[in-house]
Design an enzyme around this catalytic site. Structure first.
Site, PDB file in Angstrom:
ATOM      1  N   LYS A 143     -21.141   2.784 -45.375  1.00  0.00           N
ATOM      2  CA  LYS A 143     -21.570   4.155 -45.686  1.00  0.00           C
ATOM      3  C   LYS A 143     -22.814   4.530 -44.918  1.00  0.00           C
ATOM      4  CE  LYS A 143     -20.783   3.642 -50.619  1.00  0.00           C
ATOM      5  NZ  LYS A 143     -21.717   2.545 -50.929  1.00  0.00           N
ATOM      6  N   LYS A 187     -19.053  -4.575 -40.382  1.00  0.00           N
ATOM      7  CA  LYS A 187     -18.214  -3.963 -41.416  1.00  0.00           C
ATOM      8  C   LYS A 187     -18.362  -2.441 -41.438  1.00  0.00           C
ATOM      9  CE  LYS A 187     -20.862  -3.883 -45.653  1.00  0.00           C
ATOM     10  NZ  LYS A 187     -20.762  -3.913 -47.090  1.00  0.00           N
ATOM     11  N   LYS A 244     -31.662  -6.617 -45.248  1.00  0.00           N
ATOM     12  CA  LYS A 244     -32.091  -5.226 -45.460  1.00  0.00           C
ATOM     13  C   LYS A 244     -33.591  -5.080 -45.283  1.00  0.00           C
ATOM     14  CE  LYS A 244     -28.330  -3.193 -48.059  1.00  0.00           C
ATOM     15  NZ  LYS A 244     -27.864  -2.482 -49.221  1.00  0.00           N
TER      16      LYS A 244
HETATM   17  N1  AQP Z   1     -16.165  -2.555 -44.909  1.00  0.00           N
HETATM   18  C1  AQP Z   1     -15.795  -2.957 -46.110  1.00  0.00           C
HETATM   19  N2  AQP Z   1     -14.682  -3.705 -46.270  1.00  0.00           N
HETATM   20  C2  AQP Z   1     -14.303  -4.103 -47.498  1.00  0.00           C
HETATM   21  N3  AQP Z   1     -14.969  -3.806 -48.624  1.00  0.00           N
HETATM   22  C3  AQP Z   1     -16.088  -3.073 -48.521  1.00  0.00           C
HETATM   23  N4  AQP Z   1     -16.964  -2.595 -49.429  1.00  0.00           N
HETATM   24  C4  AQP Z   1     -17.918  -1.888 -48.801  1.00  0.00           C
HETATM   25  N5  AQP Z   1     -17.693  -1.878 -47.477  1.00  0.00           N
HETATM   26  C5  AQP Z   1     -16.561  -2.602 -47.269  1.00  0.00           C
HETATM   27  C6  AQP Z   1     -16.851  -2.819 -50.859  1.00  0.00           C
HETATM   28  O1  AQP Z   1     -17.062  -1.591 -51.522  1.00  0.00           O
HETATM   29  C7  AQP Z   1     -17.724  -1.834 -52.762  1.00  0.00           C
HETATM   30  C8  AQP Z   1     -18.893  -0.905 -52.904  1.00  0.00           C
HETATM   31  O2  AQP Z   1     -19.948  -1.268 -52.160  1.00  0.00           O
HETATM   32  P1  AQP Z   1     -21.402  -0.697 -52.488  1.00  0.00           P
HETATM   33  O3  AQP Z   1     -21.396   0.771 -52.544  1.00  0.00           O
HETATM   34  O4  AQP Z   1     -21.966  -1.370 -53.679  1.00  0.00           O
HETATM   35  O5  AQP Z   1     -22.257  -1.143 -51.265  1.00  0.00           O
HETATM   36  P2  AQP Z   1     -21.883  -1.897 -49.962  1.00  0.00           P
HETATM   37  O6  AQP Z   1     -21.054  -3.088 -50.187  1.00  0.00           O
HETATM   38  O7  AQP Z   1     -23.174  -2.132 -49.266  1.00  0.00           O
HETATM   39  O8  AQP Z   1     -21.011  -0.766 -49.241  1.00  0.00           O
HETATM   40  P3  AQP Z   1     -21.300  -0.006 -47.926  1.00  0.00           P
HETATM   41  O9  AQP Z   1     -20.282   1.029 -47.752  1.00  0.00           O
HETATM   42  O10 AQP Z   1     -21.451  -0.972 -46.800  1.00  0.00           O
HETATM   43  O11 AQP Z   1     -22.665   0.716 -48.205  1.00  0.00           O
HETATM   44  P4  AQP Z   1     -24.064   0.605 -47.463  1.00  0.00           P
HETATM   45  O12 AQP Z   1     -23.801   1.080 -46.065  1.00  0.00           O
HETATM   46  O13 AQP Z   1     -24.912   1.558 -48.248  1.00  0.00           O
HETATM   47  O14 AQP Z   1     -24.538  -0.808 -47.525  1.00  0.00           O
HETATM   48  C9  AQP Z   1     -18.069  -3.317 -52.809  1.00  0.00           C
HETATM   49  O15 AQP Z   1     -17.126  -3.978 -53.608  1.00  0.00           O
HETATM   50  C10 AQP Z   1     -17.946  -3.745 -51.374  1.00  0.00           C
HETATM   51  O16 AQP Z   1     -17.592  -5.109 -51.243  1.00  0.00           O
END
Ligand code: AQP
Length: 334
Positions: free
Chosen positions: A200, A197, A111
């Protein structure tokens, strides 16, 4: 019952990855455990954020937790910033965490590279906040995906260090949590690139299916999603990451086994499979979206869920915080 703790950041665009990788697993295992599930709003500001969205995104996420089937008889739902012990324990743990442990975290490196000069101290410190989230509740288990394993290891290392330096061997101050590997975990990949992956923060909305997308949006996104020119659909071909991802989505949302889907889709072309997948996603999300509508209509209900949740969470968190303060030698407020 063993205690489980987990959360999602309120950064909008909640998608199928968040559901299949996290929330659905919590729902499926919820009666086995005592669950503390929170909205990680303190984590949401470690990267630049929009203050006009934070509160709304928080309420949307709480409503989605409930819409996805979290049951308040088994789960306490709360907002992280409503329990000030999270911030306070983070400071105490900061002072016993070696700086190089944080600098070595893979997610920070990734990041930080993306953000260039804009990196906040909070982004570096994020894993200590995460350790506080978990340790405050003396959690037995934390559901973790591949990308979070290193963070849970760090949490255990911080707790062990505090116990070693300030606890008694027969009476540790903090419990070391274990990972909870979901029975049916899944890493959901981007619709635009099967090797990345679903996320968001991807600037393209076409890269993900959001839990609140309309049937038309879902049909459009699946129609447009990346595929390959090969006929016949197969799992686990390293040359066909998109194919594996879309078949996995179908398997999980149709509630079928991988073996059955492998047979069903073996001779299909994309023209036949895509509408089937789109319909399956639409059907799977329909009950969640209906419940979401019902829950959001009653804001006072959501407020009461969060008030009760914060009260229950505070009772446990404040107790742990006091134990840590006593171990570190503080006098408690009179
Ligand atoms: N693509 C994914 N496949 C499986 N699990 C996922 N998670 C996120 N993306 C996937 C799971 O969702 C939970 C919440 O995640 P978070 O909001 O703490 O942040 P993250 O993992 O960084 O999720 P994002 O959507 O990818 O957000 P950004 O884009 O902001 O970084 C976690 O349990 C994660 O494993």
């Amino acid at each position: 019952k063993q205690r489980v703790l987990s959360g999602v950041q309120p950064t909008g665009n909640y998608h199928l990855g968040n559901y299949l990788g996290a929330i659905r697993n919590w729902v499926e295992g919820q009666s086995e455990y005592e669950n503390y599930l929170f909205v990680a709003d303190l984590h949401a500001i470690t990267v630049p954020h929009d203050p006009t969205q934070l509160a709304a995104d928080t309420y949307t996420l709480v409503a989605l937790y409930l819409a996805c089937g979290l049951d308040l008889n088994h789960s306490t739902i709360f907002v992280q910033s409503h329990v000030s012990a999270h911030s306070e324990l983070t400071w105490l743990l900061n002072c016993i965490t070696p700086l190089n442990w944080l600098q070595d975290m893979i997610q920070f490196k990734e990041k930080a590279v993306k953000q260039g000069e804009n990196v906040s101290a909070g982004l570096l410190d994020y894993p200590v906040l995460m350790a506080s989230d978990i340790l405050l509740y003396q959690a037995d288990k934390v559901p973790v995906g591949e990308d979070q394993k290193q963070h849970l290891e760090l949490t255990r290392d911080i707790a062990a260090r505090l116990n070693h330096q300030f606890g008694k061997p027969e009476q540790p101050v903090l419990k070391l949590p274990d990972p909870l590997i979901p029975k049916q975990g899944a890493r959901v990949m981007s619709l635009a690139d099967g090797t990345r992956k679903m996320s968001k923060s991807d600037p393209s909305d076409l890269s993900r299916i959001n839990l609140l997308d309309s049937p038309e949006q879902i049909q459009y996104k699946i129609k447009r999603c990346k595929t390959d020119p090969i006929r016949g659909l197969t799992f686990d071909d390293p040359e066909r990451p998109e194919c594996n991802n879309l078949l996995t989505l179908y398997t999980l949302l149709a509630g079928k086994t991988k073996e059955d889907v492998a047979v069903e889709c073996h001779d299909m072309g994309w023209g036949q499979f895509k509408p089937l997948l789109a319909d399956t996603i639409i059907e799977a999300l329909k009950p969640i979206q209906e419940k979401y509508q019902a829950v959001t209509e009653d804001k006072s209900y959501l407020e009461s869920v969060l008030r009760d949740g914060a009260e229950k969470a505070r009772a446990i968190a404040n107790q742990t915080l006091s134990q840590v303060k006593i171990a570190l030698g503080y006098s408690l407020p009179l």
